[in-house]
Design a protein around this motif. Structure first.
Motif, PDB file in Angstrom:
ATOM      1  N   GLY A  33      19.250 -13.049  53.766  1.00 48.43           N
ATOM      2  CA  GLY A  33      18.132 -13.972  53.351  1.00 48.43           C
ATOM      3  C   GLY A  33      17.005 -14.182  54.032  1.00 48.43           C
ATOM      4  N   GLU A  34      17.244 -13.670  55.264  1.00 47.26           N
ATOM      5  CA  GLU A  34      15.909 -13.782  56.214  1.00 47.26           C
ATOM      6  C   GLU A  34      14.726 -12.895  55.737  1.00 47.26           C
ATOM      7  N   PHE A  35      13.336 -13.381  55.965  1.00 49.24           N
ATOM      8  CA  PHE A  35      12.113 -12.922  55.736  1.00 49.24           C
ATOM      9  C   PHE A  35      11.613 -12.639  57.221  1.00 49.24           C
ATOM     10  N   VAL A  36      11.413 -11.231  57.404  1.00 48.41           N
ATOM     11  CA  VAL A  36      11.014 -10.667  58.876  1.00 48.41           C
ATOM     12  C   VAL A  36       9.848  -9.982  58.986  1.00 48.41           C
ATOM     13  N   ALA A  37       8.860 -10.600  59.570  1.00 52.89           N
ATOM     14  CA  ALA A  37       7.549  -9.788  59.731  1.00 52.89           C
ATOM     15  C   ALA A  37       7.645  -8.781  60.976  1.00 52.89           C
ATOM     16  N   VAL A  38       7.442  -7.628  60.761  1.00 49.36           N
ATOM     17  CA  VAL A  38       7.470  -6.564  61.968  1.00 49.36           C
ATOM     18  C   VAL A  38       5.818  -6.350  62.384  1.00 49.36           C
ATOM     19  N   VAL A  39       5.248  -6.772  63.686  1.00 48.96           N
ATOM     20  CA  VAL A  39       3.840  -6.638  63.893  1.00 48.96           C
ATOM     21  C   VAL A  39       3.753  -5.825  65.183  1.00 48.96           C
ATOM     22  N   GLY A  45       5.417   1.847  66.586  1.00 47.10           N
ATOM     23  CA  GLY A  45       6.576   2.306  66.144  1.00 47.10           C
ATOM     24  C   GLY A  45       7.110   1.397  65.106  1.00 47.10           C
ATOM     25  N   LYS A  46       6.379   0.660  64.545  1.00 47.17           N
ATOM     26  CA  LYS A  46       6.761   0.002  63.207  1.00 47.17           C
ATOM     27  C   LYS A  46       7.453   0.662  62.136  1.00 47.17           C
ATOM     28  N   SER A  47       6.526   1.880  61.856  1.00 44.60           N
ATOM     29  CA  SER A  47       6.985   2.572  60.389  1.00 44.60           C
ATOM     30  C   SER A  47       8.361   3.241  60.890  1.00 44.60           C
ATOM     31  N   THR A  48       8.423   3.930  62.097  1.00 44.36           N
ATOM     32  CA  THR A  48       9.354   4.611  62.646  1.00 44.36           C
ATOM     33  C   THR A  48      10.731   3.583  62.219  1.00 44.36           C
ATOM     34  N   LEU A  49      10.671   2.447  62.724  1.00 47.49           N
ATOM     35  CA  LEU A  49      11.845   1.512  62.832  1.00 47.49           C
ATOM     36  C   LEU A  49      12.087   1.085  61.260  1.00 47.49           C
ATOM     37  N   LEU A  50      11.018   0.963  60.524  1.00 48.41           N
ATOM     38  CA  LEU A  50      11.328   0.839  58.988  1.00 48.41           C
ATOM     39  C   LEU A  50      11.999   2.009  58.514  1.00 48.41           C
ATOM     40  N   ASN A  51      11.590   3.195  58.655  1.00 50.90           N
ATOM     41  CA  ASN A  51      12.197   4.444  58.247  1.00 50.90           C
ATOM     42  C   ASN A  51      13.739   4.455  58.553  1.00 50.90           C
ATOM     43  N   MET A  52      14.072   4.263  59.817  1.00 52.73           N
ATOM     44  CA  MET A  52      15.415   4.262  60.240  1.00 52.73           C
ATOM     45  C   MET A  52      16.129   3.266  59.487  1.00 52.73           C
ATOM     46  N   MET A  53      15.924   2.085  59.440  1.00 53.70           N
ATOM     47  CA  MET A  53      16.592   1.058  58.552  1.00 53.70           C
ATOM     48  C   MET A  53      16.705   1.302  57.227  1.00 53.70           C
ATOM     49  N   ILE A 212       8.696 -10.267  64.620  1.00 59.71           N
ATOM     50  CA  ILE A 212       9.299  -9.470  65.721  1.00 59.71           C
ATOM     51  C   ILE A 212       8.128  -8.474  66.040  1.00 59.71           C
ATOM     52  N   ARG A 213       7.768  -8.638  67.427  1.00 56.36           N
ATOM     53  CA  ARG A 213       6.598  -7.874  67.758  1.00 56.36           C
ATOM     54  C   ARG A 213       7.045  -6.455  68.569  1.00 56.36           C
ATOM     55  N   ILE A 214       6.618  -5.520  68.163  1.00 52.77           N
ATOM     56  CA  ILE A 214       6.898  -4.091  68.754  1.00 52.77           C
ATOM     57  C   ILE A 214       5.645  -3.643  69.595  1.00 52.77           C
ATOM     58  N   GLU A 215       6.146  -3.156  70.855  1.00 49.30           N
ATOM     59  CA  GLU A 215       5.195  -2.529  71.528  1.00 49.30           C
ATOM     60  C   GLU A 215       5.806  -1.288  72.383  1.00 49.30           C
ATOM     61  N   ASP A 216       5.207  -0.212  72.216  1.00 47.63           N
ATOM     62  CA  ASP A 216       5.640   1.062  72.748  1.00 47.63           C
ATOM     63  C   ASP A 216       7.204   1.270  72.326  1.00 47.63           C
ATOM     64  N   GLY A 217       7.383   1.238  71.300  1.00 42.28           N
ATOM     65  CA  GLY A 217       8.563   1.298  70.816  1.00 42.28           C
ATOM     66  C   GLY A 217       9.710   0.205  71.267  1.00 42.28           C
ATOM     67  N   ARG A 220       9.081  -6.688  71.721  1.00 43.36           N
ATOM     68  CA  ARG A 220       8.422  -7.591  73.067  1.00 43.36           C
ATOM     69  C   ARG A 220       8.677  -9.041  72.933  1.00 43.36           C
ATOM     70  N   GLU A 221       8.856  -9.555  71.514  1.00 43.67           N
ATOM     71  CA  GLU A 221       8.879 -10.671  71.372  1.00 43.67           C
ATOM     72  C   GLU A 221       9.636 -11.171  69.740  1.00 43.67           C
ATOM     73  N   SER A 222      10.473 -11.894  69.797  1.00 43.05           N
ATOM     74  CA  SER A 222      11.035 -12.267  68.485  1.00 43.05           C
ATOM     75  C   SER A 222      11.061 -13.902  68.146  1.00 43.05           C
ATOM     76  N   ARG A 223      10.211 -14.426  67.631  1.00 41.11           N
ATOM     77  CA  ARG A 223      10.029 -15.915  67.323  1.00 41.11           C
ATOM     78  C   ARG A 223      10.125 -16.146  65.847  1.00 41.11           C
ATOM     79  N   TRP A 224      10.631 -17.476  66.022  1.00 36.69           N
ATOM     80  CA  TRP A 224      10.766 -18.118  64.375  1.00 36.69           C
ATOM     81  C   TRP A 224       9.332 -18.701  64.250  1.00 36.69           C
TER      82      TRP A 224
END
Ligand code: ADP
Ligand code: ADP
Length: 226
Positions: A33-39, A45-53, A212-217, A220-224
């Protein structure tokens, strides 16, 4: 229990010395039920992460576990079926089939699965997304916002547990982006779905429960969000 989990996920492209570490050890857990944004910046690496998921591509190392099932344990055929039944994808450029009308696009994944669409449910999605008047239209005759609403309806049609969205508002103006995001949020609440959405847009990310903030794969940060 988390519905979606990655364990030390790695994806490398190419070979040394030119190896690209697109994902370099990503571990995260997303609750039902969570709604998570990946920035993150372009190339982080955002698209790579989504493709793996979504099981669209295989990790170099590490695991993706969805609903307790380890995707790496599935062969391609099982993975395809699992994906079609459990995951709804939404992309930046909508990926609608130009020779099928709106209704046909929406029910296509269900039909491909050999299932009969649940008419009551499909009609509900169509009305929630305001597409009643557009069902016979061809995608190319619709605006970007309308096409994305069709793509969302299609993603929802198979009643997936998880929606994975890659820059769903990337081609939309700011007002239409807010509208489309509101619709994704509303439908996901209504049908108890988990959403993971990539976005460049910090304003759009703010509308998610968590960023969730991604940097260089790496994360870096995960905050509500407030
Ligand atoms: P983002 O979605 O954050 O822009 P990507 O996941 O698309 O980032 O890319 C992460 C890194 O992996 C980038 O350096 C990109 O160039 C590289 N990459 C992505 N896909 C491939 C591929 N198929 N082959 C080689 N390198 C790739
Ligand atoms: P939406 O209605 O989805 O918010 P936009 O804000 O992108 O769409 O567009 C505003 C209006 O312009 C809409 O009512 C839409 O019907 C029309 N429009 C925009 N682009 C197109 C297009 N390519 N074909 C047909 N109509 C379009």
């Amino acid at each position: 229990m988390s519905i979606l989990k990655t364990e030390d996920l790695k994806k490398y492209y190419g070979e040394e010395p030119n190896i690209v570490r697109a994902l370099d050890g990503v571990s995260l857990e997303i609750e039902e039920g969570e709604f998570v944004a990946v920035v993150g910046t372009s190339g982080s690496g955002k698209s790579t992460l989504l493709n793996m998921m979504g099981g669209l591509d295989k990790p170099t190392e590490g695991k993706v576990i969805i609903g307790g099932k380890d995707l790496s344990g599935m062969d391609d055929e099982r993975l395809t079926i699992f994906r079609r039944r459990r995951i709804g994808f939404v992309f930046q450029n909508y990926n609608l089939i130009p020779i099928l009308n709106v209704y046909e696009n929406i029910v296509l994944p269900v039909a491909l699965d050999g299932e009969t669409p649940d008419g009551t449910y499909i009609n509900k999605i169509i009305s929630l997304l305001g597409l009643e008047e557009k069902l016979g239209e061809m995608p190319n005759n619709l605006s970007g916002g309308q096409q994305q609403r069709v793509a969302i309806a299609r993603a929802l049609a198979s009643k997936p547990a998880i929606i994975l969205a890659d820059e769903p508002t990337g081609n939309l103006d700011s007002r239409t982006s807010q509208d489309v995001l509101g619709l994704i949020k509303m439908t996901s609440r209504q049908f108890h779905q988990t959403v993971v959405m990539i976005t460049h847009n910090e304003e759009i990310a703010q509308l998610a429960d968590r960023t969730i903030r991604i940097e260089d794969g790496r994360i870096r940060e995960s905050r509500w969000n407030a």
